[in-house]
Enzyme design. Sequence first.
Site, PDB file in Angstrom:
ATOM      1  CG  ASN A  39      -2.126   1.023   1.264  1.00  0.00           C
ATOM      2  OD1 ASN A  39      -2.271   2.292   1.236  1.00  0.00           O
ATOM      3  ND2 ASN A  39      -2.962   0.170   1.755  1.00  0.00           N
ATOM      4  CD  GLU A  41      -6.228  -2.465  -0.411  1.00  0.00           C
ATOM      5  OE1 GLU A  41      -7.324  -2.408  -0.673  1.00  0.00           O
ATOM      6  OE2 GLU A  41      -5.717  -2.615   0.824  1.00  0.00           O
ATOM      7  CD  GLU A  52       5.205  -0.073   4.897  1.00  0.00           C
ATOM      8  OE1 GLU A  52       4.584  -0.336   3.975  1.00  0.00           O
ATOM      9  OE2 GLU A  52       5.037  -0.297   6.113  1.00  0.00           O
ATOM     10  CB  CYS A  83       3.687  -6.695   6.090  1.00  0.00           C
ATOM     11  SG  CYS A  83       4.571  -6.689   4.358  1.00  0.00           S
ATOM     12  CB  CYS A  86       7.355  -3.993   4.400  1.00  0.00           C
ATOM     13  SG  CYS A  86       6.393  -3.508   2.804  1.00  0.00           S
TER      14      CYS A  86
HETATM   15  N1  THU Z   1      -0.073  -2.198   4.311  1.00  0.00           N
HETATM   16  C1  THU Z   1       0.838  -1.472   4.091  1.00  0.00           C
HETATM   17  O1  THU Z   1       0.872  -0.584   2.912  1.00  0.00           O
HETATM   18  N2  THU Z   1       1.989  -1.279   4.844  1.00  0.00           N
HETATM   19  C2  THU Z   1       2.246  -1.941   6.008  1.00  0.00           C
HETATM   20  O2  THU Z   1       2.993  -1.717   6.855  1.00  0.00           O
HETATM   21  C3  THU Z   1       1.143  -2.751   6.412  1.00  0.00           C
HETATM   22  C4  THU Z   1       0.037  -3.175   5.424  1.00  0.00           C
HETATM   23  C5  THU Z   1      -1.259  -2.269   3.391  1.00  0.00           C
HETATM   24  C6  THU Z   1      -1.406  -3.456   2.603  1.00  0.00           C
HETATM   25  C7  THU Z   1      -2.810  -3.648   2.189  1.00  0.00           C
HETATM   26  O3  THU Z   1      -3.212  -2.563   1.228  1.00  0.00           O
HETATM   27  C8  THU Z   1      -3.391  -3.031   3.480  1.00  0.00           C
HETATM   28  O4  THU Z   1      -2.410  -2.330   4.234  1.00  0.00           O
HETATM   29  C9  THU Z   1      -4.171  -4.134   4.460  1.00  0.00           C
HETATM   30  O5  THU Z   1      -3.393  -5.047   4.685  1.00  0.00           O
END
Ligand code: THU
Length: 138
Positions: A39, A41, A52, A83, A86
């Site tokens: 991830n 941000e 993902e 999420c 994804c």
């Molecule tokens: N996040 C992911 O990268 N993948 C997931 O399956 C769930 C959430 C990340 C997004 C964000 O940077 C952090 O987790 C908190 O939501």
Amino acid sequence: MSLEKAARAVRENAYAPYSGYKVGAAVRTASGRVFVGCNVENAAYPEGTCAEAGAIAAMVAAGEAEIAEVFVIADARRPVPPCGGCRQKLAEFSRGDVPVTMATMSGARECRHVDDLLPGAFGAAHMADTGADTGAGG
Ligand code: THU
């Protein structure tokens, strides 16, 4: 390399200063290659991207489009579920029976098929149905 090892390794590179929730994802394609993502941000929160999504982007950039297996890991008490967005992204490149393993750093595991994560997913086949029964007379 095992999918778990790949996902654990890439998770270290996650950029998650706002949530503190680092995620690593790895996909294996039908041809056997492994692609990873973490991830990323952003101070403008909605611009952040999921692990993902990163793995899928790397796969597509390498010319591949058929996911055979997925592994997602985070440092949490419960396995990290992809999420909603994804789930849709995974469904675009996966058959319904593709296994998605959700994991924690301490070894908890949960495995679901893509179909179970997004039942009734919208797909390309729905667009092919356009015009069949709109009731709009054209
Ligand atoms: N996040 C992911 O990268 N993948 C997931 O399956 C769930 C959430 C990340 C997004 C964000 O940077 C952090 O987790 C908190 O939501």
